[in-house]
Write a protein that holds these residues in place. Structure first.
Motif, PDB file in Angstrom:
ATOM      1  N   GLU A 102     -15.913  11.335  -4.691  1.00 25.76           N
ATOM      2  CA  GLU A 102     -15.488  11.901  -3.405  1.00 25.76           C
ATOM      3  C   GLU A 102     -14.148  11.285  -3.004  1.00 25.76           C
ATOM      4  O   GLU A 102     -14.072  10.098  -2.671  1.00 25.76           O
ATOM      5  N   PHE A 103     -13.109  12.079  -3.066  1.00 28.43           N
ATOM      6  CA  PHE A 103     -11.763  11.615  -2.771  1.00 28.43           C
ATOM      7  C   PHE A 103     -11.461  11.746  -1.279  1.00 28.43           C
ATOM      8  O   PHE A 103     -11.952  12.655  -0.611  1.00 28.43           O
ATOM      9  N   SER A 104     -10.624  10.854  -0.785  1.00 29.80           N
ATOM     10  CA  SER A 104     -10.077  11.000   0.561  1.00 29.80           C
ATOM     11  C   SER A 104      -8.615  11.388   0.455  1.00 29.80           C
ATOM     12  O   SER A 104      -7.929  11.038  -0.507  1.00 29.80           O
ATOM     13  N   VAL A 105      -8.132  12.133   1.432  1.00 34.38           N
ATOM     14  CA  VAL A 105      -6.759  12.631   1.421  1.00 34.38           C
ATOM     15  C   VAL A 105      -6.085  12.269   2.735  1.00 34.38           C
ATOM     16  O   VAL A 105      -6.666  12.455   3.808  1.00 34.38           O
ATOM     17  N   ALA A 106      -4.870  11.746   2.649  1.00 35.27           N
ATOM     18  CA  ALA A 106      -4.114  11.398   3.849  1.00 35.27           C
ATOM     19  C   ALA A 106      -2.656  11.769   3.636  1.00 35.27           C
ATOM     20  O   ALA A 106      -2.125  11.610   2.528  1.00 35.27           O
ATOM     21  N   PRO A 107      -1.981  12.253   4.683  1.00 35.81           N
ATOM     22  CA  PRO A 107      -0.551  12.586   4.537  1.00 35.81           C
ATOM     23  C   PRO A 107       0.294  11.333   4.421  1.00 35.81           C
ATOM     24  O   PRO A 107      -0.068  10.258   4.907  1.00 35.81           O
ATOM     25  N   ILE A 108       1.430  11.460   3.733  1.00 34.26           N
ATOM     26  CA  ILE A 108       2.386  10.363   3.589  1.00 34.26           C
ATOM     27  C   ILE A 108       3.615  10.674   4.433  1.00 34.26           C
ATOM     28  O   ILE A 108       4.122  11.798   4.436  1.00 34.26           O
ATOM     29  N   ASP A 109       4.083   9.675   5.146  1.00 34.76           N
ATOM     30  CA  ASP A 109       5.291   9.810   5.952  1.00 34.76           C
ATOM     31  C   ASP A 109       6.438  10.283   5.063  1.00 34.76           C
ATOM     32  O   ASP A 109       6.749   9.641   4.053  1.00 34.76           O
ATOM     33  N   PRO A 110       7.093  11.410   5.394  1.00 27.73           N
ATOM     34  CA  PRO A 110       8.176  11.916   4.541  1.00 27.73           C
ATOM     35  C   PRO A 110       9.350  10.972   4.417  1.00 27.73           C
ATOM     36  O   PRO A 110      10.164  11.106   3.494  1.00 27.73           O
ATOM     37  N   GLU A 111       9.462   9.992   5.320  1.00 30.88           N
ATOM     38  CA  GLU A 111      10.555   9.028   5.239  1.00 30.88           C
ATOM     39  C   GLU A 111      10.268   7.892   4.252  1.00 30.88           C
ATOM     40  O   GLU A 111      11.143   7.103   3.918  1.00 30.88           O
ATOM     41  N   VAL A 112       9.012   7.824   3.777  1.00 29.83           N
ATOM     42  CA  VAL A 112       8.611   6.759   2.865  1.00 29.83           C
ATOM     43  C   VAL A 112       8.916   7.158   1.425  1.00 29.83           C
ATOM     44  O   VAL A 112       8.718   8.306   1.030  1.00 29.83           O
ATOM     45  N   ASN A 113       9.433   6.227   0.630  1.00 33.44           N
ATOM     46  CA  ASN A 113       9.597   6.442  -0.803  1.00 33.44           C
ATOM     47  C   ASN A 113       8.205   6.389  -1.415  1.00 33.44           C
ATOM     48  O   ASN A 113       7.660   5.324  -1.693  1.00 33.44           O
ATOM     49  N   TRP A 114       7.586   7.559  -1.627  1.00 40.79           N
ATOM     50  CA  TRP A 114       6.180   7.606  -2.031  1.00 40.79           C
ATOM     51  C   TRP A 114       5.952   7.066  -3.428  1.00 40.79           C
ATOM     52  O   TRP A 114       4.882   6.570  -3.734  1.00 40.79           O
ATOM     53  N   VAL A 115       6.949   7.144  -4.320  1.00 42.63           N
ATOM     54  CA  VAL A 115       6.769   6.556  -5.655  1.00 42.63           C
ATOM     55  C   VAL A 115       6.671   5.042  -5.541  1.00 42.63           C
ATOM     56  O   VAL A 115       5.761   4.410  -6.090  1.00 42.63           O
ATOM     57  N   ALA A 116       7.615   4.451  -4.816  1.00 41.87           N
ATOM     58  CA  ALA A 116       7.586   2.998  -4.656  1.00 41.87           C
ATOM     59  C   ALA A 116       6.324   2.562  -3.925  1.00 41.87           C
ATOM     60  O   ALA A 116       5.699   1.553  -4.284  1.00 41.87           O
ATOM     61  N   LYS A 117       5.920   3.310  -2.914  1.00 42.44           N
ATOM     62  CA  LYS A 117       4.727   2.962  -2.144  1.00 42.44           C
ATOM     63  C   LYS A 117       3.493   2.967  -3.014  1.00 42.44           C
ATOM     64  O   LYS A 117       2.626   2.092  -2.902  1.00 42.44           O
ATOM     65  N   SER A 118       3.382   3.925  -3.913  1.00 39.56           N
ATOM     66  CA  SER A 118       2.182   4.038  -4.742  1.00 39.56           C
ATOM     67  C   SER A 118       2.115   2.954  -5.813  1.00 39.56           C
ATOM     68  O   SER A 118       1.044   2.659  -6.326  1.00 39.56           O
ATOM     69  N   LEU A 119       3.253   2.339  -6.139  1.00 43.35           N
ATOM     70  CA  LEU A 119       3.279   1.379  -7.245  1.00 43.35           C
ATOM     71  C   LEU A 119       3.605  -0.048  -6.832  1.00 43.35           C
ATOM     72  O   LEU A 119       3.575  -0.945  -7.667  1.00 43.35           O
ATOM     73  N   GLU A 120       3.881  -0.260  -5.541  1.00 42.97           N
ATOM     74  CA  GLU A 120       4.438  -1.542  -5.136  1.00 42.97           C
ATOM     75  C   GLU A 120       3.461  -2.712  -5.332  1.00 42.97           C
ATOM     76  O   GLU A 120       3.883  -3.862  -5.434  1.00 42.97           O
ATOM     77  N   GLY A 121       2.164  -2.451  -5.417  1.00 44.80           N
ATOM     78  CA  GLY A 121       1.201  -3.535  -5.560  1.00 44.80           C
ATOM     79  C   GLY A 121       0.910  -3.917  -6.992  1.00 44.80           C
ATOM     80  O   GLY A 121       0.047  -4.755  -7.237  1.00 44.80           O
ATOM     81  N   LEU A 122       1.594  -3.333  -7.941  1.00 41.87           N
ATOM     82  CA  LEU A 122       1.293  -3.598  -9.340  1.00 41.87           C
ATOM     83  C   LEU A 122       1.643  -5.032  -9.727  1.00 41.87           C
ATOM     84  O   LEU A 122       2.691  -5.551  -9.374  1.00 41.87           O
TER      85      LEU A 122
END
Length: 289
Positions: A71-91
């Motif tokens: 069961e997935f949850s879905v949330a919008p991402i702020d268009p001002e955010v660099n979504w690639v960096a945000k998704s990978l920054e914790g690696l």
């Protein structure tokens, strides 16, 4: 562009298995990653998607890969955010071969005896975390223990991680190419950040007929971490730009696709030297006859 983030808590192995599966479905997500929640210890799968995401397709893929309902949850991402960096920054940092790949968010000491590369998440593929990249870095490490290439090209360079790895170890100029202008810009920036800006020439190129590519041929080392389909199509061209005795390091290949890619390169005049398997992914090392 409206972008959403789709996520779910899983085990570590499940999260990485789903990342690998989604990475093979370009239509499903813009990025996919897995990371540990430092507060709870849970592992989180996250995918960044054009809004709205195809939740039903994700659920079906999860059933195929994980063998159960998710069961997935879905949330919008702020268009001002660099979504690639945000998704990978914790690696976390990656050690592959003799290389240490880390992001600028990492504040720990660099381990002794390893070649460091700072590669931040960006709008281009290649932070060093995927098995295709680690396989290439391990293959490069093994190759450099045997000989010193002089003329090199990194096809589909992404963030430039493989070209930078070579530049860090060798006193030579590496040609890095990509069809994506963002990848070319990212490679240049990363090369400068890692102190090898004068050793990497990055160009935007589709295929292998770019004047810069043909002018520098033949190459004694070709690296290409893309996908099995394009690699197969490029086999004759890579054969034509690789000198006799030269090496091709190829990845982006599922284990199930390896035999087909090997056959294409044998037909182009290569002989298989090594076959590295990392989870579901293959890295091939071939020598031009």
């Amino acid at each position: 562009m409206s972008v959403d983030q789709l996520s779910v808590s899983l085990t570590k192995d499940q999260a990485y298995a789903l990342v690998d599966a989604v990475s093979e479905r370009d239509e499903l997500a813009l990025t996919a990653s897995a990371h540990e929640n430092e507060d709870t210890g849970e592992w989180i799968f996250e995918a960044t998607c054009d809004s709205p995401p195809d939740v039903a397709a994700f659920a079906e893929l999860a059933r195929q890969v994980l063998g159960g309902e998710v069961e997935f949850s879905v949330a919008p991402i702020d268009p001002e955010v660099n979504w690639v960096a945000k998704s990978l920054e914790g690696l976390a940092p990656v050690i592959a071969g003799g290389f240490y790949v880390y992001g600028s968010h990492e504040t720990g000491p660099i381990p002794e005896g390893l070649t460091p590369m700072k590669i931040d998440a960006a709008q281009a593929f290649g932070t060093g975390h995927h098995q295709t990249t680690t396989g290439c870095l391990e293959a490069i490490e093994a190759l450099l223990e045997q000989r010193t290439p002089a003329r090199m090209i990194d096809i589909g360079t992404g963030t430039g991680v493989l070209a930078i790895a070579l530049a860090k170890r060798l006193e030579a100029v590496i040609l890095a190419t990509d069809i994506d202008p963002i990848a070319v810009t990212t490679t240049v920036e990363n090369a400068i950040e890692n102190g090898v800006g004068d050793q990497i020439d990055a160009v935007e190129a589709t295929g292998l007929d770019h004047p810069e590519i043909t002018a520098r041929a033949p190459y004694d080392l070709v690296v290409a971490n893309i996908l099995a389909g394009p690699l197969t199509e490029l086999a004759p061209g890579i054969g034509s730009i690789t000198q006799a005795g030269g090496t091709a390091v190829l990845s982006g290949i599922l284990n199930t696709q390896a035999d087909g890619v090997i056959a294409a390169y044998e037909a182009a005049g290569f002989a298989l030297q090594d076959h590295l398997k990392r989870k579901e992914w293959t890295t091939l090392v071939l020598e031009k006859n």
